[in-house]
Write an enzyme that holds these catalytic residues in place. Structure first.
Site, short mmCIF file in Angstrom:
data_model
loop_
_atom_site.label_atom_id
_atom_site.label_comp_id
_atom_site.label_asym_id
_atom_site.label_seq_id
_atom_site.Cartn_x
_atom_site.Cartn_y
_atom_site.Cartn_z
N GLU A 1 32.13 45.52 6.61
CA GLU A 1 33.57 45.36 6.43
C GLU A 1 34.37 46.30 7.33
O GLU A 1 35.50 46.02 7.69
CB GLU A 1 33.95 45.59 4.96
CG GLU A 1 33.35 44.52 4.07
CD GLU A 1 34.14 44.26 2.80
OE1 GLU A 1 35.14 44.95 2.54
OE2 GLU A 1 33.74 43.34 2.06
N TYR B 1 31.24 42.78 -6.40
CA TYR B 1 30.51 42.46 -7.62
C TYR B 1 29.18 43.21 -7.69
O TYR B 1 28.60 43.35 -8.77
CB TYR B 1 30.20 40.95 -7.67
CG TYR B 1 31.37 40.04 -8.01
CD1 TYR B 1 32.68 40.53 -8.10
CD2 TYR B 1 31.16 38.69 -8.26
CE1 TYR B 1 33.73 39.68 -8.42
CE2 TYR B 1 32.20 37.85 -8.59
CZ TYR B 1 33.49 38.34 -8.67
OH TYR B 1 34.52 37.50 -8.99
N GLY B 2 28.69 43.67 -6.56
CA GLY B 2 27.32 44.19 -6.47
C GLY B 2 27.02 45.40 -7.32
O GLY B 2 25.87 45.69 -7.62
N THR C 1 25.06 38.21 -5.71
CA THR C 1 25.20 38.86 -7.02
C THR C 1 25.69 37.85 -8.06
O THR C 1 25.17 37.80 -9.18
CB THR C 1 26.18 40.04 -6.92
OG1 THR C 1 25.77 40.88 -5.84
CG2 THR C 1 26.20 40.85 -8.19
N CYS D 1 22.16 39.49 0.66
CA CYS D 1 23.58 39.74 0.40
C CYS D 1 24.33 39.10 1.55
O CYS D 1 23.92 39.22 2.71
CB CYS D 1 23.88 41.23 0.34
SG CYS D 1 25.65 41.62 0.34
N THR D 2 25.41 38.39 1.23
CA THR D 2 26.08 37.60 2.27
C THR D 2 26.69 38.46 3.37
O THR D 2 27.03 37.94 4.43
CB THR D 2 27.19 36.73 1.64
OG1 THR D 2 27.97 37.56 0.79
CG2 THR D 2 26.57 35.62 0.84
N HIS D 3 26.86 39.75 3.14
CA HIS D 3 27.37 40.59 4.22
C HIS D 3 26.32 40.87 5.29
O HIS D 3 26.66 41.19 6.42
CB HIS D 3 27.80 41.96 3.67
CG HIS D 3 29.14 41.97 3.03
ND1 HIS D 3 29.32 41.64 1.72
CD2 HIS D 3 30.38 42.28 3.50
CE1 HIS D 3 30.61 41.76 1.41
NE2 HIS D 3 31.27 42.13 2.48
N CYS E 1 27.66 34.04 -3.04
CA CYS E 1 27.55 35.48 -3.30
C CYS E 1 26.24 35.65 -4.06
O CYS E 1 26.04 35.03 -5.11
CB CYS E 1 28.73 35.94 -4.15
SG CYS E 1 28.56 37.60 -4.85
N SER F 1 32.71 36.86 -3.93
CA SER F 1 33.44 38.00 -4.47
C SER F 1 34.51 38.52 -3.51
O SER F 1 35.43 39.20 -3.92
CB SER F 1 32.47 39.12 -4.82
OG SER F 1 31.74 39.49 -3.67
#
Lengths: 276, 276
Positions: free
Chosen positions: A168, A59-60, A92, A200-202, A90, A28
């Site tokens: 981020e 997208y979450g 989500t 979650c990829t973050h 991602c 995303s």
């Protein structure tokens, strides 16, 4: 005219003599770069195309139908660029759209949920915590994937949306991040989880902070690492030669370039703006 | 063929005898509800249509071109619903798209930047701080709007992106929010600002926390309040009768319903999912 006999070995389509088809990695936005990083590490000579839908990120917080529609558009774009495999980097998008992708595409599609769920089942003594976006938690995709392998494992899913903004913002290793992690993780620790899936990829960006809060009694499953291992297993050995890494975004190239530099710890080349 | 003479008075389109055309209030998501709340307070009998582009929220990290495209689509949808005035209740969309909207629409369009800038100029003794999203800060829309009125005022703009997630998470009055506010506001306080513009519609939700950090020597300009005052001035007195409030979102109605309930401190009716 010579005919090919059955005895002549056919080259595997995944290790061709000509340059291999690139692996498409879709996310995303920037979070999937943690998955990109692990795949590039596992397959250093394989061409990769990363597509981040930065015009519609995140997208979450969106509905499964909307996320599925966006993901199918992104997959179509990558197919046009000749990818030989699609990685949905991602959580989500994987939770919402993986079955639709797998039924509509003819190339292999790997999502991030199943590899993470499998690794969690292998590690756990029975109680798995999952932190993810609101959309992923609502989908219960991790609970389903874990129970498909072992229905006796207890799974506790919890949304940790602020982690995305903290990653981020470049605040992953701050006191604020530590405090937010304590608040999000307390209910999971109270429930005596022994394994924590970063769903979650973050979140791998905050791994040090998360590890500090959960201590060494809880094991972490990083879905970026486990997904890269699945991709490596599917592709086999990496081809030789220099790997081209192409990055596509749907908006805000300069923001992507800056955050990607932090995530990958190197400057990125071949960045293009595309419309889906 | 009759020609219109200058002496025949035209009825004002803003104060019709029949039920007034609704005011359209557009935002990227839920943040503009702070503006909606103030307009509903100022014009309790006027029909309002709120449109939140929750499928593509947030706008604050996106490019000006993308934000302008999204905003023009939203405006077209509201025009089809017969609005008589458009309020762009999103600072990022105002900063990017207001000139395009004003040149392409025939109804009055009010953004949130100009009323906030005017209020700041009226209050300040010379040094104004502005906190906003990355997109708004990058546009320098507040600096330009303030300097259009008085070029001698010093304006310091600073991005405070985590405030958005904190507001949406319902964490506005937590210790974490206080600590984040201290970090974001310290450079502005060090620069001796005397006035602080809340240049993102989410930020009034954190007003108590922000006030606690800046103390009573710095005055706050809440662009939701100042925009509502501009709308009231343009509309004149409110019509009588019960006001219908319609809410339109492009995704995730239930999430909107929940957060809107917190922002407005009441349950919302007439919620529709729309496609732009």
């Amino acid at each position: 005219m010579p005919t090919r006999t059955r005895s002549s070995p056919r080259p595997s389509p995944l290790v061709p003599a000509s340059p291999p088809a690139p692996i498409g990695i879709f996310d995303s936005g920037v979070g999937g770069l943690t998955v990109f990083r692990e795949i590039a590490r596992a397959l250093p000579h394989h061409p990769l195309i990363y597509l981040g839908d930065s015009a519609r990120v995140p997208y979450g917080t969106k509905s499964a139908d909307t996320v599925t529609g966006f993901t199918l558009q992104a997959a179509a774009h990558l197919i046009e660029r000749g990818i030989g495999m699609l990685v949905v980097a991602c959580n989500t998008a994987t939770a919402a759209a993986l079955p639709s992708l797998q039924s509509s595409l003819t190339i292999p599609v790997i999502g991030v949920v199943e590899p993470g769920a499998r690794a969690a089942v292998e590690q756990t003594r029975g109680r798995v915590g999952v932190i993810a976006t609101e959309g992923t938690v609502r989908s219960k995709a991790y609970t389903r994937a874990i129970h498909n392998i072992d229905p006796n494992i207890e799974v506790i899913e919890s949304a940790a949306p602020l982690f995305v903004s903290l990653a981020e913002e470049g605040w992953a290793n701050t006191h604020v991040a530590r405090e937010v992690a304590e608040i999000y993780l307390e209910p999971l620790l109270d429930a005596n989880i022994d394994t924590l899936v970063l769903g979650c990829t973050h979140y791998p960006i905050l791994r040090d902070t998360i590890e500090h809060v959960i201590g060494d009694k809880v094991m972490i499953v990083d879905s970026a690492e486990t997904t890269a291992a699945s991709v490596l297993a599917a592709i086999g050995t990496s081809s030789n030669g220099a790997a081209k890494h192409t990055f596509l975004v749907t908006d805000a190239e300069e923001r992507f370039r800056r955050i990607a530099g932090e995530f990958l710890e190197r400057a990125i080349e071949h960045l293009e703006l595309v419309t889906l």
